[in-house]
Every structure is written in C-alpha cells, then in structure tokens.
Design an enzyme around this catalytic site. Structure first.
Site, PDB file in Angstrom:
ATOM      1  CE  LYS A  52      -3.732  -2.546   2.204  1.00  0.00           C
ATOM      2  NZ  LYS A  52      -4.515  -2.873   3.410  1.00  0.00           N
ATOM      3  CD  GLN A  96      -3.478  -4.666   6.420  1.00  0.00           C
ATOM      4  OE1 GLN A  96      -3.649  -3.601   5.851  1.00  0.00           O
ATOM      5  NE2 GLN A  96      -3.847  -5.804   5.871  1.00  0.00           N
ATOM      6  CG  ASP A 119      -9.354  -0.448   4.999  1.00  0.00           C
ATOM      7  OD1 ASP A 119      -9.012  -0.833   3.868  1.00  0.00           O
ATOM      8  OD2 ASP A 119      -8.682  -0.646   6.022  1.00  0.00           O
TER       9      ASP A 119
HETATM   10  N1  GUN Z   1      -6.788  -7.196   6.195  1.00  0.00           N
HETATM   11  C1  GUN Z   1      -7.110  -7.901   5.088  1.00  0.00           C
HETATM   12  N2  GUN Z   1      -7.619  -7.083   4.148  1.00  0.00           N
HETATM   13  C2  GUN Z   1      -7.614  -5.840   4.680  1.00  0.00           C
HETATM   14  C3  GUN Z   1      -7.997  -4.571   4.173  1.00  0.00           C
HETATM   15  O1  GUN Z   1      -8.484  -4.405   3.043  1.00  0.00           O
HETATM   16  N3  GUN Z   1      -7.825  -3.522   5.015  1.00  0.00           N
HETATM   17  C4  GUN Z   1      -7.319  -3.657   6.265  1.00  0.00           C
HETATM   18  N4  GUN Z   1      -7.214  -2.572   7.026  1.00  0.00           N
HETATM   19  N5  GUN Z   1      -6.943  -4.828   6.757  1.00  0.00           N
HETATM   20  C5  GUN Z   1      -7.091  -5.905   5.961  1.00  0.00           C
END
Ligand code: GUN
Length: 293
Positions: A52, A96, A119
């Site tokens: 990211k 995350q 998100d």
């Molecule tokens: N864990 C797995 N997929 C995601 C996501 O899209 N965002 C976040 N914050 N954690 C995750």
C-alpha cells in the site's frame, strides 16, 4: 478465455491517478495523503501494508506508515486513531487487520472517523453503500467492480453466485452487484459454509465470486461453460518445486476451471492488485472530499 489482468488494469489506473496528482501539484492543490497503521508482526499484513505504501509512492501520494509492537494496548491504538482523525493533513487512513487478540477490532473500526475510512469498514460507510448513497466502498469489492467495468463485462440480469459472506468481501460485493445500474443489476445468491449443495448453486452462476479463503476450493465441474470467474482468494500452499517452498493460489482450481470460463482472474495478478489500487482511488476521493463535503 480472457484473463482479467489485474496488473494491467491497476497500472492503467495508477497512471490516471499519477496524472491527477500532477494536476493537483500544478494548481497548488492538496496532495492526497494516506496513513497506514500496522500493529504486530503478522507476515501477510507486513506484505500488504508495504505494498500500500509503495503504491502511494508510485502515484505521487504522500504516505505515512505507523508501526507499533504486538504489545501495544487498545488505549494506545485508540490514541493513534484519534491523532489521525484530527490530523488535517491526513486524508484517509487504515488500521491493518487482523489486530492482536487483546485489541477489539470492532472498537477500533468504530473509532475511525468515517470521513477518513478509506477501507470502507465503518458501519456508516457500509450502511450508506447498502442504501446506494455516496460512500467509501471496501477496497476489494470496489476493485472487483472496477475490473468488471473496465472489461465491459455485462452484468444486468446475470445470475451471480458469491461464495463466502465476510464483512469485507462476500457481503458487500453481493450488495454492490445487486444494486441498480452498471456494474450491477445482477440476481445474486450469497452462499456460505451452511449452504446446501454449493456445487449446484455455483453451476447456475453466470458470474462466480469466490471469497472463501480455501485453496483451490471451486472445482472444474462446478462451473458453467462461459461463466465469468472472479477469484478473491490469496492462499499460500506448500510447493516443493519452488525455491521458497511455497506458492500463492486462489480459491478456484484455476487449471480445471479456466478452460470453461469466458473470463477469469489469475492469482496472483488478479483481484489482489486491484484491491490496493481501489484504496488509492478512495484516498483521492477523500482528498477531494467527493464522498463527504
Ligand atoms: N486485512 C485484510 N484485508 C484488509 C484490508 O483491506 N484492510 C485492512 N485494514 N486490513 C485488511
């Protein structure tokens, strides 16, 4: 059979985003800024968050990575979230998941200002999405929608079978594909571990979305000739023929299913790359205040 190329699409979208950043910079506008919070040492999470941050750099977004040890308390993490909520330079941020067991994920998600929730996990965004109001869409469903749109895949009146009912993929993509407009107007069946005759349900699908998290789960004889197959799975399995001893596979038995499909996403190189790109699209929307004024 057409491979739905997540790498090509996400490179195209990233070029578009980079061009937008250039325009913003020329006009003296604000540069989009994404922050990511990573707690603990989960190896998959580290890979995702690094990807990211790297993607932000590629398109010229500002990014901030906040790393904390697994022993971080819930109160400390809530304080970090409040700091990001109140930081006027941060347009959007993510925490995350999964978080260490002693931290309540729901409490953290609720603490994030929904106007910065790129998100799309906050119930305000989820509820607005379900009602068809402007909202930050969760990144994986948004990436899938964008993939269908950019490959001009017909969706109106199609029967879509979603396998898996998670809050972050199965449930939201089933809502998005059933809503009015394009991509949408599907008749959606949401299946899960308690579904009777799952192969029979999948056989009726014009569009299959596999998001169950079980390697090679969807079998060749479950898929109708000419179906569109979207594989959301990212599963690491043992493979002694590889130097690393492992490889990534999806939730679909690609070798068996691909020859029957009109379109299919590979793993890796499919939906996963679109997910990160969708997060960037949300961050630009947050910076431009397109969702919330
Ligand atoms: N864990 C797995 N997929 C995601 C996501 O899209 N965002 C976040 N914050 N954690 C995750």
């Amino acid at each position: 059979m057409v491979l739905l190329d997540g790498k090509l699409l996400s490179d195209n979208i990233k070029s578009e985003l980079a061009a937008e950043v250039d325009i913003l910079r020329e006009r003296g506008g604000k540069i989009p800024h994404l922050a990511a919070v990573l707690v603990g040492e989960n190896p998959a999470s580290q890979v995702y968050v690094n990807s990211k941050i790297k993607s932000c750099e590629q398109v010229g977004f500002k990014s901030t990575m906040i790393r904390r040890p697994a022993e971080t308390t819930e109160a400390e993490l809530l304080e970090i979230v409040q700091g990001l909520n109140n930081d006027p330079d941060v347009d959007g941020f993510i925490v995350q998941l999964p978080l260490p067991k002693h931290i309540n994920e729901e409490k953290i998600t609720l603490a994030i200002d929904h106007r910065k929730d790129v998100d799309g996990f906050h119930p305000v965004n989820f509820g607005r999405m379900a009602q068809g109001l402007p909202a930050f869409l969760p990144a994986t469903p948004y990436g899938i929608i964008e993939m269908l749109r950019r490959y001009n895949i017909e969706t109106a009146g199609k029967h879509c079978v979603v396998v898996g009912r998670s809050n972050i993929v199965g449930t939201p993509i089933s809502i998005l594909l059933s809503r009015k407009g394009y991509p949408g107007d599907c008749t959606v069946t949401l299946t899960h571990s308690r579904t009777r005759d799952l192969p029979g349900e999948v056989r009726r699908a014009d569009i299959v979305v596999a998001a169950i998290g079980i390697p090679n789960f969807i079998q060749g004889d479950w898929v109708k000739e000419g179906a569109v197959v979207i594989d959301v799975g990212i599963n690491r399995i043992e493979d002694e023929s590889r130097k690393s001893g492992t490889r990534l596979v999806g939730d679909v038995d690609f070798e068996a299913v691909a020859p029957k499909c009109s379109h299919i996403t590979p793993v890796p190189g499919g939906v996963g790359l679109m997910t990160v790109t969708a997060l960037l699209m949300n961050t630009l929307k947050a910076c431009r205040k397109e969702v919330y004024a």
